[in-house]
Write an enzyme that holds these catalytic residues in place. Structure first.
Site, PDB file in Angstrom:
ATOM      1  N   TYR A  61       0.870  -1.340   0.008  1.00  0.00           N
ATOM      2  CA  TYR A  61      -0.007  -0.030   0.042  1.00  0.00           C
ATOM      3  C   TYR A  61       0.976   1.347   0.185  1.00  0.00           C
ATOM      4  O   TYR A  61       1.900   1.187   0.729  1.00  0.00           O
ATOM      5  CB  TYR A  61      -0.937   0.004   1.199  1.00  0.00           C
ATOM      6  N   HIS A  91      -5.120  15.695  -2.398  1.00  0.00           N
ATOM      7  CA  HIS A  91      -5.440  16.212  -1.333  1.00  0.00           C
ATOM      8  C   HIS A  91      -5.449  17.359  -0.843  1.00  0.00           C
ATOM      9  O   HIS A  91      -5.771  17.814   0.162  1.00  0.00           O
ATOM     10  CB  HIS A  91      -4.712  14.932  -0.483  1.00  0.00           C
ATOM     11  N   ASN A 206       0.166  11.593   5.243  1.00  0.00           N
ATOM     12  CA  ASN A 206      -0.594  10.821   6.156  1.00  0.00           C
ATOM     13  C   ASN A 206      -0.105  10.700   7.580  1.00  0.00           C
ATOM     14  O   ASN A 206       0.840   9.982   8.091  1.00  0.00           O
ATOM     15  CB  ASN A 206      -0.492   9.314   5.746  1.00  0.00           C
ATOM     16  N   TYR A 305     -17.687  30.838  46.355  1.00  0.00           N
ATOM     17  CA  TYR A 305     -17.143  29.840  45.764  1.00  0.00           C
ATOM     18  C   TYR A 305     -15.916  30.157  44.862  1.00  0.00           C
ATOM     19  O   TYR A 305     -14.943  29.451  44.752  1.00  0.00           O
ATOM     20  CB  TYR A 305     -18.071  28.975  44.761  1.00  0.00           C
ATOM     21  N   ARG A 308     -13.537  30.648  47.237  1.00  0.00           N
ATOM     22  CA  ARG A 308     -13.060  29.484  48.343  1.00  0.00           C
ATOM     23  C   ARG A 308     -12.538  28.081  47.553  1.00  0.00           C
ATOM     24  O   ARG A 308     -11.905  27.351  47.980  1.00  0.00           O
ATOM     25  CB  ARG A 308     -14.095  29.421  49.276  1.00  0.00           C
ATOM     26  N   PHE A 357      -2.512   6.927  12.004  1.00  0.00           N
ATOM     27  CA  PHE A 357      -2.832   8.177  11.455  1.00  0.00           C
ATOM     28  C   PHE A 357      -4.072   8.483  12.183  1.00  0.00           C
ATOM     29  O   PHE A 357      -4.312   9.908  12.112  1.00  0.00           O
ATOM     30  CB  PHE A 357      -3.083   8.070   9.739  1.00  0.00           C
ATOM     31  N   GLU A 444     -13.092   5.614   4.878  1.00  0.00           N
ATOM     32  CA  GLU A 444     -12.810   6.166   6.200  1.00  0.00           C
ATOM     33  C   GLU A 444     -14.115   6.254   7.030  1.00  0.00           C
ATOM     34  O   GLU A 444     -14.749   7.355   6.985  1.00  0.00           O
ATOM     35  CB  GLU A 444     -12.507   7.666   6.123  1.00  0.00           C
TER      36      GLU A 444
END
Length: 544
Positions: A61, A91, A206, A305, A308, A357, A444
């Site tokens: 791959y 991309h 990637n 608060y 404190r 990734f 994906e």
């Protein structure tokens, strides 16, 4: 000049900051590849080129296959250069405004360090070009939006890759000028053309490196804010003449969270020697106190608060940051692309596909950071809000006003602006790591959303920096206004040192209204410089 050596295993958050941001002299730390890392990368790549780069090799791959759903399609060696370029082009789909310079520089550094771990298999020339450009101040223009943090930060890293490789469409900033990448590269003395070898494009894009860059910088800034918030609270407490009993070590041994106890110790150290936090000081009638002079003050017993419960709110933030630092520190020294290359123990290497990734670790860590910091800002805003209301501040001048009432207004709108940041943070703190939209034809089918988580965490931290700066500014103004009345009730040692550091930069506003944005910016610069922390620690020792 400081040098940061990249070996893929020992990079720290502080190193990232030194490379990503200039120091006080305007210089960046230089990043270099450690010699042993270079040797390992070169040896691995030599094996890949000798053994795998032929058309009869098994399908591996991204080395000799397409990506995504084209994983079973062989790419011929004759087409490899075009395939690498096409992968980057395919991309580079980011949109929106570009990332700030420090994020871009952190991305370049962190990608190179991932390669230094020697699990990715790029050519060593690619790694060295990335670092050479970083050191030369060649900054790719990288759009902020478009990554889902799944198969890495594909879109932003592709924009980075296209610029580094001198694509005609890519842009860079060089010496303050936006220009075509090829023009910038040539101006810096490098060859614009750079051919990517097998897997180089996939190695570059990637990995969740954009998410990681945002995370490292936001985490660094959040860590610095913890001490600032403790100091700001002490100034507010002294301005309102609060109680110290809630910070007694015995109280915190009864509920022994380490962060909570650590904050309580910090507060007592800063407040050491204070007479302002005493019943005697409370007997002094402040300007807008309804009690007439000579009338005894009511016992305080315990505070609200936001005063404190400071250890119980600052403490969880401190522990959350420790968790986030562990995640970010591990991620910075990890290989995050796919596939990864491993020594097979027989003189060769094997390629194994995995999912490093995926940015879920970073996504969840940034959500945790965002939530913790949003609440740190919220309690700081509640304290500074009390300072402008005499019914809640025990008589401090309304709006911390100096000058003629009515003609002048005071700090009320400073508080209003800080409340706007708190509301913004509440929306941004909504977790993004639980969101997932499948992408790329369902290849994906679960994504992390880590880039958005990192972007919003960074904004939250920036907002909280300003809120805490606002508290420091307003508490200093409050203490200055009542100093003539309360001079016989001295502040704690740390508070005095903090006041001196603040007043060295921001003179007291005793002559009416002014351009408050200037003071707010000065206070923010003080927070980011760490000058107040340095002054306090010089007086009382290192805070925890």
């Amino acid at each position: 000049m400081m040098t940061v050596k990249l070996d893929g295993a020992t990079l720290r958050i502080e190193d990232v900051v030194r490379v990503a941001r200039p120091d006080a002299t305007g210089r960046f730390a230089e990043a270099v590849l450690a010699p042993e890392a270079r040797e390992r990368i070169a040896a691995t790549r030599d094996y890949i080129d000798r053994t795998w780069m032929h058309d009869d090799a098994p399908l591996m791959y991204a080395f000799n296959t397409g990506v995504g759903l084209f994983k079973d399609q062989r790419v011929l060696i004759a087409d490899m250069a075009d395939y690498q370029r096409n992968t980057v082009y395919a991309h580079a789909t980011g949109v929106g405004e570009p990332f700030a310079e420090d994020v871009t520089r952190a991305m370049m550094l962190l990608r190179a360090n991932a390669f230094a771990s020697n699990y990715s298999g790029p050519r060593v020339e690619l790694v060295e070009r990335l670092l050479a450009f970083l050191n030369a101040g060649l900054h790719p223009v990288i759009p902020q939006k478009g990554s889902v943090g799944a198969s890495g930060d594909l879109a932003p890293l592709a924009h980075m890759a296209g610029a580094v490789c001198g694509f005609e469409e890519a842009l860079m900033v060089y010496r303050g000028r936006l220009m075509p990448a090829r023009e910038a590269i040539a101006a810096a003395g490098f060859e614009p053309d750079f051919e990517l070898g097998a897997k180089d494009a996939s190695a570059l894009i990637n990995g969740s490196t954009t998410s990681l860059a945002l995370a490292a910088l936001a985490t660094h800034d959040a860590r610095r804010l913890l001490k600032q918030a403790d100091i700001a609270m002490c100034l507010s407490l002294e301005a309102m003449r609060g109680e110290l009993a809630a910070f007694d070590p015995r109280v915190h041994r009864a509920r022994p969270h380490p962060g909570q106890a650590r904050v309580a110790r910090n507060l007592l150290r800063i407040l050491d020697g204070s007479k302002r936090c005493s019943q005697e000081a409370r007997e002094i009638a402040f300007p807008d106190e309804r009690r007439q002079p000579g009338t005894p003050a009511s016992p305080r017993v315990q505070d609200v608060y936001s005063l404190r419960c400071t250890p119980q709110v600052h403490g969880p933030a401190a522990e959350a940051i420790e968790y986030v630092e562990r995640i970010v520190g591990t991620e910075m020294n990890s290989a995050t692309d796919n596939p990864l290359i491993f020594d097979d123990g027989q003189g060769g290497y094997v390629s194994i596909s995995g999912g490093h990734f995926h940015g879920q670790y970073l996504a969840q860590a940034m959500d945790v950071l965002g939530i913790a910091m949003a609440d740190l800002g919220a309690i700081s805003e509640r304290r500074l809000a009390r300072l402008i209301d005499p019914t809640m501040s025990y008589g401090l001048p309304r709006n911390l006003l100096a000058g003629k009432r009515g003609l002048n207004t005071g700090y009320a709108t400073v508080q209003c602006s800080m409340s706007a940041l708190v509301m913004e943070n509440r929306g941004l703190a909504t977790p993004g790591s639980v969101d997932s939209i499948p992408s790329k034809s369902n290849a994906e089918d679960h994504v992390s959303n880590s880039t958005w988580c990192g972007r919003k965490a960074r904004v939250i931290v920036e907002n909280v920096e300003q809120i805490v700066a606002g508290e420091l500014l307003m508490a200093a103004q409050a203490l200055t206004l009542v100093e003539p009345l309360a001079k016989d009730a001295p502040l704690g040692k740390g508070s005095r040192a903090a006041m001196e550091a603040i007043r060295a930069v921001i003179p007291p506003a005793l002559d009416g209204d002014r351009w408050y944005a200037t003071e707010m910016r000065q206070a923010l610069d003080l927070v980011r410089s760490g000058a107040v922390i340095a002054a306090v620690e010089s007086a009382v020792g290192e805070l925890e």
